[in-house]
Scaffold this motif. Structure first.
Motif, PDB file in Angstrom:
ATOM      1  N   GLU A 184       0.906  -1.174  -0.263  1.00 59.64           N
ATOM      2  CA  GLU A 184      -0.136   0.054  -0.024  1.00 59.64           C
ATOM      3  C   GLU A 184       0.999   1.216   0.079  1.00 59.64           C
ATOM      4  OE1 GLU A 184      -2.886   0.000   3.223  1.00 59.64           O
ATOM      5  OE2 GLU A 184      -3.283  -2.202   2.795  1.00 59.64           O
ATOM      6  N   LEU A 185       0.854   1.898  -0.941  1.00 60.13           N
ATOM      7  CA  LEU A 185       1.846   3.234  -1.181  1.00 60.13           C
ATOM      8  C   LEU A 185       0.881   4.246  -1.510  1.00 60.13           C
ATOM      9  CD1 LEU A 185       4.664   2.095  -3.580  1.00 60.13           C
ATOM     10  CD2 LEU A 185       4.636   2.048  -0.992  1.00 60.13           C
ATOM     11  N   ASP A 186       0.664   5.453  -0.685  1.00 59.70           N
ATOM     12  CA  ASP A 186       0.085   6.640  -0.786  1.00 59.70           C
ATOM     13  C   ASP A 186       0.930   7.625  -0.779  1.00 59.70           C
ATOM     14  OD1 ASP A 186      -1.587   8.629  -1.158  1.00 59.70           O
ATOM     15  OD2 ASP A 186      -3.004   8.101   0.333  1.00 59.70           O
ATOM     16  N   CYS A 205       7.522   2.216 -11.261  1.00 60.34           N
ATOM     17  CA  CYS A 205       6.298   1.308 -11.412  1.00 60.34           C
ATOM     18  C   CYS A 205       6.605  -0.142 -12.066  1.00 60.34           C
ATOM     19  CB  CYS A 205       5.548   1.784 -12.639  1.00 60.34           C
ATOM     20  SG  CYS A 205       4.758   3.690 -12.293  1.00 60.34           S
ATOM     21  N   ILE A 208       7.075  -2.251  -9.103  1.00 61.85           N
ATOM     22  CA  ILE A 208       5.987  -2.727  -8.470  1.00 61.85           C
ATOM     23  C   ILE A 208       5.188  -4.192  -9.044  1.00 61.85           C
ATOM     24  CG2 ILE A 208       3.545  -2.022  -7.893  1.00 61.85           C
ATOM     25  CD1 ILE A 208       4.579   0.860  -7.417  1.00 61.85           C
ATOM     26  N   LEU A 220      -2.524   1.735  -4.470  1.00 63.39           N
ATOM     27  CA  LEU A 220      -1.532   2.914  -4.848  1.00 63.39           C
ATOM     28  C   LEU A 220      -2.315   4.245  -5.056  1.00 63.39           C
ATOM     29  CD1 LEU A 220       0.374   0.821  -7.784  1.00 63.39           C
ATOM     30  CD2 LEU A 220       1.186   1.165  -5.377  1.00 63.39           C
ATOM     31  N   MET A 222      -0.251   7.737  -6.565  1.00 64.86           N
ATOM     32  CA  MET A 222       1.148   8.320  -6.487  1.00 64.86           C
ATOM     33  C   MET A 222       0.920   9.533  -7.447  1.00 64.86           C
ATOM     34  SD  MET A 222       3.760   4.968  -7.058  1.00 64.86           S
ATOM     35  CE  MET A 222       3.206   4.579  -8.355  1.00 64.86           C
ATOM     36  N   ILE A 225       2.541   7.930 -12.369  1.00 65.85           N
ATOM     37  CA  ILE A 225       2.232   6.621 -12.317  1.00 65.85           C
ATOM     38  C   ILE A 225       2.195   6.046 -13.966  1.00 65.85           C
ATOM     39  CG2 ILE A 225      -0.220   6.899 -12.316  1.00 65.85           C
ATOM     40  CD1 ILE A 225      -0.385   4.209 -10.298  1.00 65.85           C
ATOM     41  N   VAL A 229       2.662  -0.440 -13.566  1.00 71.68           N
ATOM     42  CA  VAL A 229       2.334  -0.908 -12.291  1.00 71.68           C
ATOM     43  C   VAL A 229       1.396  -2.165 -12.047  1.00 71.68           C
ATOM     44  CG1 VAL A 229       2.744   1.267 -11.003  1.00 71.68           C
ATOM     45  CG2 VAL A 229       0.277   0.507 -11.719  1.00 71.68           C
ATOM     46  N   ILE A 246      -6.349   1.417  -7.371  1.00 71.13           N
ATOM     47  CA  ILE A 246      -5.400   2.401  -7.989  1.00 71.13           C
ATOM     48  C   ILE A 246      -5.927   3.810  -8.040  1.00 71.13           C
ATOM     49  CG2 ILE A 246      -4.051   3.227  -9.858  1.00 71.13           C
ATOM     50  CD1 ILE A 246      -3.086   0.667  -8.911  1.00 71.13           C
TER      51      ILE A 246
END
Length: 356
Positions: A184-186, A205, A208, A220, A222, A225, A229, A246
């Motif tokens: 989980e990337l914010d 990307c 990932i 995600l 970002m 992007i 991904v 996403i």
């Protein structure tokens, strides 16, 4: 019978039930006795939540080597919360503009000393994160990584230009583990900065995408992007991935945000936001065909000019309107797809202004 006389498997369950937060509140709770410590340390470090200040304290302690060893042996869930630079009171105020407080503060942080402090802080944070990433990579039990990086904000000047503070190589280092099941990337508060000697290395990307063969959940958001991904590096028709979210909308990244931006495409390639959205939706459909049991695949955006959140369910083709307080995975009311309306508003050549 005393607690420590219980069988080891029962003691492990007790410590896990107490949870890591109990021990993090007071590390003295780890030191009841040697036998207690042997079981408590695993529970303490299996679910590790760190912020930039607590990470600095951890790595500056005299027991840093032992602490990192305990983390490496126990870590299962890593949760990082980053807010950018917060030491705004650490620079003397400039006296250039005494009649205008905003101009005074702005001039302080736009000068050589302000820029030097920000650069030094950013370098120190990157070093701390790189050291933590090495420990995370060596942890055989690590399964879940969550990293949230919000925009930094000056308390008196909320409209100062947003500043990037995370490096591409360091975030990529966190993604080099072999056993991750959830990512989980914010990272909506910052673009990922390539190192000076690798300026053409512009996105994370593909790193990932390389994890899709082991992940069960991917979430995600970002600033930059692309469809990579959602593109596995190896052909696999039996992915165990079941949840993909996403979020391309940056409109509610922070209460201080005044723009209505969407994510931009990685690198110098053009096409604008509508092309990026279409590419990610197409790749999400292709990915779904390789998932054994897909449960949820959603692409989130917002409409213009209304700024209403929209969630496209890739599995059903249904477009839903989300209220501001809804989670990314929530079901909203079904609405007509807004793509045609957005094309009229934005124009075919529209592209979100770049942050770079």
């Amino acid at each position: 019978m005393s607690l420590l006389q219980l069988p080891p498997e029962i003691l492990i369950q007790v410590m896990n039930h107490v949870g890591s937060s109990y021990f993090r509140e007071d590390l003295g709770r780890l030191t009841v006795c040697k036998q207690w410590f042997r079981f408590a340390r695993t529970a303490c470090f299996k679910d590790l939540q760190l912020f930039q200040k607590t990470l600095r304290r951890l790595l500056s302690s005299r027991e840093v080597g032992r602490s990192l060893l305990l983390i490496k042996d126990s870590l299962e869930i890593l949760d990082l919360g980053l807010k950018g630079f917060e030491g705004w009171s650490s620079i003397p105020e400039s006296q250039s503009y005494p009649q205008d407080v905003n101009a005074l503060v702005a001039s302080s942080w736009d000068g050589d000393l302000g820029r030097a402090l920000l650069t030094a802080w950013t370098t120190a944070l990157d070093n701390d994160l790189a050291q933590l990433a090495i420990t995370a990579k060596e942890s055989r039990k690590l399964r879940i990584i969550r990293i949230q990086a919000s925009s930094e904000h000056h308390p008196l000047l909320p409209l100062l230009p947003r500043r990037d503070y995370l490096s591409l190589s360091t975030i990529r280092a966190f993604l080099s583990g072999k056993n991750l099941t959830a990512l989980e990337l914010d990272l909506c508060g910052t673009l990922l900065m390539p190192r000076q000697e690798h300026r053409d290395d512009f996105h994370v990307c593909t790193s990932i995408g390389a994890l899709l063969t082991t992940l069960r959940r991917l979430r995600l958001r970002m600033r930059s992007i692309c469809a990579d991904v959602l593109r596995p590096q190896h052909h696999d028709t039996s992915l165990r991935l079941s949840e993909v979210l996403i979020n391309l909308s940056l409109s509610n990244e922070s209460p201080m945000t005044t723009s209505a931006a969407h994510s931009t495409r990685c690198g110098p390639t053009g096409g604008g936001f509508l092309k990026l959205k279409a590419d990610i939706e197409d790749q999400a459909e292709a990915l779904a065909a390789h998932m054994v049991s897909p449960k949820i695949i959603r692409i989130l955006t917002h409409t213009l000019p209304q700024l209403e959140m929209r969630s496209l369910d890739v599995l059903t083709g249904k477009c839903m309107k989300l209220a501001d307080d809804m989670a990314w995975e929530d079901d909203g009311g079904t609405v007509q797809d807004d793509s045609d309306l957005e094309s009229e508003i934005l124009g075919d050549d529209f592209s979100t202004p770049s942050d770079e």
